[in-house]
Design a protein around this motif. Sequence first.
Motif, PDB file in Angstrom:
ATOM      1  N   GLN A 165      -1.835  26.013 -34.098  1.00  0.00           N
ATOM      2  CA  GLN A 165      -1.851  26.423 -32.691  1.00  0.00           C
ATOM      3  C   GLN A 165      -3.008  25.690 -32.034  1.00  0.00           C
ATOM      4  N   ALA A 166      -2.730  24.971 -30.936  1.00  0.00           N
ATOM      5  CA  ALA A 166      -3.794  24.240 -30.245  1.00  0.00           C
ATOM      6  C   ALA A 166      -4.526  25.193 -29.300  1.00  0.00           C
ATOM      7  N   ALA A 167      -5.857  25.130 -29.309  1.00  0.00           N
ATOM      8  CA  ALA A 167      -6.647  25.960 -28.393  1.00  0.00           C
ATOM      9  C   ALA A 167      -6.431  25.477 -26.961  1.00  0.00           C
ATOM     10  N   GLU A 168      -6.219  24.172 -26.824  1.00  0.00           N
ATOM     11  CA  GLU A 168      -5.897  23.599 -25.511  1.00  0.00           C
ATOM     12  C   GLU A 168      -5.099  22.310 -25.728  1.00  0.00           C
ATOM     13  N   PRO A 169      -4.351  21.859 -24.714  1.00  0.00           N
ATOM     14  CA  PRO A 169      -3.578  20.614 -24.878  1.00  0.00           C
ATOM     15  C   PRO A 169      -4.496  19.431 -25.210  1.00  0.00           C
ATOM     16  N   PHE A 170      -4.012  18.510 -26.005  1.00  0.00           N
ATOM     17  CA  PHE A 170      -4.809  17.333 -26.388  1.00  0.00           C
ATOM     18  C   PHE A 170      -3.919  16.092 -26.327  1.00  0.00           C
ATOM     19  N   ALA A 171      -4.545  14.923 -26.378  1.00  0.00           N
ATOM     20  CA  ALA A 171      -3.808  13.655 -26.295  1.00  0.00           C
ATOM     21  C   ALA A 171      -3.150  13.367 -27.646  1.00  0.00           C
ATOM     22  N   ALA A 172      -1.903  13.747 -27.788  1.00  0.00           N
ATOM     23  CA  ALA A 172      -1.181  13.587 -29.052  1.00  0.00           C
ATOM     24  C   ALA A 172      -0.424  12.261 -29.070  1.00  0.00           C
ATOM     25  N   ASP A 173       0.145  11.912 -30.246  1.00  0.00           N
ATOM     26  CA  ASP A 173       1.042  10.742 -30.302  1.00  0.00           C
ATOM     27  C   ASP A 173       2.349  11.062 -29.578  1.00  0.00           C
ATOM     28  N   ALA A 199      -3.613  18.333 -17.022  1.00  0.00           N
ATOM     29  CA  ALA A 199      -4.459  17.688 -16.006  1.00  0.00           C
ATOM     30  C   ALA A 199      -5.649  17.008 -16.674  1.00  0.00           C
ATOM     31  N   GLY A 200      -5.898  15.762 -16.311  1.00  0.00           N
ATOM     32  CA  GLY A 200      -7.071  15.046 -16.828  1.00  0.00           C
ATOM     33  C   GLY A 200      -6.858  14.405 -18.188  1.00  0.00           C
ATOM     34  N   LEU A 201      -5.709  14.653 -18.837  1.00  0.00           N
ATOM     35  CA  LEU A 201      -5.466  14.051 -20.158  1.00  0.00           C
ATOM     36  C   LEU A 201      -4.740  12.719 -20.005  1.00  0.00           C
ATOM     37  N   GLU A 202      -4.999  11.801 -20.955  1.00  0.00           N
ATOM     38  CA  GLU A 202      -4.246  10.557 -21.013  1.00  0.00           C
ATOM     39  C   GLU A 202      -2.837  10.894 -21.476  1.00  0.00           C
ATOM     40  N   PRO A 203      -1.782  10.275 -20.909  1.00  0.00           N
ATOM     41  CA  PRO A 203      -0.435  10.506 -21.441  1.00  0.00           C
ATOM     42  C   PRO A 203      -0.364  10.081 -22.919  1.00  0.00           C
ATOM     43  N   PRO A 204       0.527  10.697 -23.680  1.00  0.00           N
ATOM     44  CA  PRO A 204       0.680  10.351 -25.097  1.00  0.00           C
ATOM     45  C   PRO A 204       1.418   9.021 -25.232  1.00  0.00           C
ATOM     46  N   ALA A 205       1.613   8.545 -26.481  1.00  0.00           N
ATOM     47  CA  ALA A 205       2.427   7.334 -26.678  1.00  0.00           C
ATOM     48  C   ALA A 205       3.872   7.619 -26.282  1.00  0.00           C
TER      49      ALA A 205
END
Length: 264
Positions: A165-173, A199-205
């Motif tokens: 479970q992610a505590a918050e969204p992250f930049a995944a593949d 918001a503020g995250l780089e889009p994933p691959a």
Amino acid sequence: MPGPTMLGVAGWPVAHSRSPRMFAPALAAAGLDWRYVHLPLAPERFVATARVLGASGYRGINVTLPHKEAAHDLADELSPAAAAIGAVNTLTYGDGAIHGDNTDAGGFLDALGADPAGWRCLVIGAGGSARAVVWALREAGGEVAVWNRTAARAAALAADLGVGQAAEPFAADLLVNCTSVGLDQAVEPGEAAAAVGLAGLEPPAVLFDLTYGAGPTPLCRWAEAGGARAVDGAEMLVRQGARSFERWTGRPADLDAMRAGFRA
Ligand code: NAP
């Protein structure tokens, strides 16, 4: 003389379903004089009706909202996907038993079009579709974490299917949107991303948005603007239908015929 072999999609409501339009050209391409129809079944009638369709010329039915859990409970046999996900979208009648499968999981992987083994995958959402996607990615060897607006639902799903479970969204593949955010095509891409915590995250691959519309969804536009490969839910619908088609007919589905029917 017996009538044609029957197929259908059961839901409530179900008139909006494009499945009959998608199956008709695929059946014609396979040279099968079968019929695929809408089956509007109210919840209180679903189980009793679904149990007897096999004796009424039906080879199988697709099952959509709100019957996927009831279909899981009524099936005599379940595929490993249906058993683990706890929901059935494909019932097959034959040999006196009703078989339940979940082709959303395999359809998702087919539409993804890449092997996610070893990828860091973030699934956003914790409803029915998220369960199918999480299971599919886990089985395919992805490193899966779930994030949801309501954290308790993400925790329950993650514990049930043995993922993080992610505590918050992250930049995944790979990022998969399994929420209903983005159904509204008029929403700005940045607004759609913010609504699911990006918001503020780089889009994933790779971004996979389970929603779809006439054009690219707001989240697909957000991801593509950042250089990601984006896939929307239309191809998943075609692919889960193709898997049902193959289960019932024993023949490969003509994907282009199904895509054309879906878009018609
Ligand atoms: P569901 O069981 O009702 O789950 C909805 C999810 O969306 C929940 O995680 C919910 O979060 C989240 N959500 C709803 N509104 C939100 C908002 N404003 N902000 C953030 N999160 C929000 O639905 P589902 O059956 O999983 O379906 C989800 C989407 O996938 C739908 O758009 C559906 O059409 C699509 N879908 C597509 C396919 C396909 O083949 N392409 C297949 C299945 C589903 P909470 O838990 O916090 O309420």
